[in-house]
Motif scaffolding. Structure first.
Motif, PDB file in Angstrom:
ATOM      1  N   UNK A 132       0.835  -1.199   0.000  1.00 44.90           N
ATOM      2  CA  UNK A 132       0.000   0.000   0.000  1.00 44.90           C
ATOM      3  C   UNK A 132       0.866   1.244   0.000  1.00 44.90           C
ATOM      4  N   UNK A 133       0.349   2.297  -0.576  1.00 38.62           N
ATOM      5  CA  UNK A 133       1.073   3.553  -0.701  1.00 38.62           C
ATOM      6  C   UNK A 133       1.012   4.337   0.598  1.00 38.62           C
ATOM      7  N   UNK A 134       2.143   4.471   1.285  1.00 36.92           N
ATOM      8  CA  UNK A 134       2.256   5.306   2.489  1.00 36.92           C
ATOM      9  C   UNK A 134       1.229   4.997   3.567  1.00 36.92           C
ATOM     10  N   UNK A 135       0.713   3.803   3.610  1.00 36.66           N
ATOM     11  CA  UNK A 135      -0.255   3.424   4.638  1.00 36.66           C
ATOM     12  C   UNK A 135       0.494   2.769   5.788  1.00 36.66           C
ATOM     13  N   UNK A 136       0.285   3.266   6.998  1.00 35.41           N
ATOM     14  CA  UNK A 136       1.010   2.753   8.160  1.00 35.41           C
ATOM     15  C   UNK A 136       0.013   2.215   9.180  1.00 35.41           C
ATOM     16  N   UNK A 137       0.304   1.008   9.666  1.00 34.73           N
ATOM     17  CA  UNK A 137      -0.471   0.455  10.760  1.00 34.73           C
ATOM     18  C   UNK A 137       0.104   1.080  12.026  1.00 34.73           C
ATOM     19  N   UNK A 138      -0.682   1.846  12.735  1.00 35.85           N
ATOM     20  CA  UNK A 138      -0.189   2.495  13.944  1.00 35.85           C
ATOM     21  C   UNK A 138      -0.978   1.961  15.127  1.00 35.85           C
ATOM     22  N   UNK A 139      -0.352   1.161  15.912  1.00 36.82           N
ATOM     23  CA  UNK A 139      -1.005   0.554  17.061  1.00 36.82           C
ATOM     24  C   UNK A 139      -0.274   0.943  18.320  1.00 36.82           C
ATOM     25  N   UNK A 140      -0.803   1.888  19.047  1.00 37.25           N
ATOM     26  CA  UNK A 140      -0.214   2.249  20.331  1.00 37.25           C
ATOM     27  C   UNK A 140      -0.552   1.151  21.329  1.00 37.25           C
ATOM     28  N   UNK A 141       0.355   0.904  22.221  1.00 36.95           N
ATOM     29  CA  UNK A 141       0.135  -0.100  23.250  1.00 36.95           C
ATOM     30  C   UNK A 141      -0.945   0.366  24.219  1.00 36.95           C
TER      31      UNK A 141
END
Length: 173
Positions: free
Chosen positions: A111-120
């Motif tokens: 994917x283009x510049x897609x980030x999975x961001x999962x804060x703890x």
């Protein structure tokens, strides 16, 4: 370990979630994973959530999606090559950042510049033979509990494994 487990468990019952990383370090075959899973896996006390051999995306997803419990990451170890060592340190550093300052994420494949961001959303417990980080600000974010091979009373450990429900009831009441 038991005291930290007790405090963390009581906080969770009250709806308070301590965020951070606790690292249990000891030589191989010193019951690190057994202790971590027994005293921090509130439900069944028998297993770790994920190993450092998993991909960065899997580790980020596991740490970020764990709610109302402690995530246990097993077997941080120095790699055999510089590339493997760098990969392990990168994974640990990401977990530390996720658990301390809500950063950390991984780019989605394809994917283009897609980030999975999962804060703890809670405590992460890491098992390791030793921790060697060159960035002091990252190292300062760890609570390191060092054990030696003789730190564990195997008879008591077996008792707690066989009677985990008693420990859980003690915490809940």
């Amino acid at each position: 370990i038991m005291l930290l487990s007790l405090v963390q468990s009581r906080m969770m019952i009250l709806g308070e979630y301590f965020k951070g990383v606790c690292c249990i370090t000891a030589p191989t075959q010193s019951f690190k994973t057994t202790l971590a899973s027994l005293f921090f896996n509130f439900e069944n006390g028998r297993e770790a959530n994920i190993s450092f051999e998993a991909t960065m995306a899997a580790i980020v997803r596991t740490v970020g999606s764990t709610r109302d419990s402690t995530v246990i990451l097993d077997d941080f170890k120095p790699g055999a090559t510089k590339t493997e060592r760098d990969d392990m340190v990168r994974k640990l550093s990401t977990v530390i950042r996720m658990c301390s300052d809500d950063s950390g994420g991984v780019r989605k494949a394809g994917s283009q510049n897609s980030i999975i961001s999962n804060a703890s959303h809670g405590l992460a417990v890491v098992t390791a033979e030793h921790i060697q980080l060159s960035v002091q600000s990252t190292l300062a974010r760890l609570l390191i509990l060092e054990l030696d091979r003789n730190s564990v009373d195997v008879a008591k450990l077996s008792y707690f494994q066989n009677n985990h429900g008693i420990y859980r009831n003690f915490i809940q009441h």
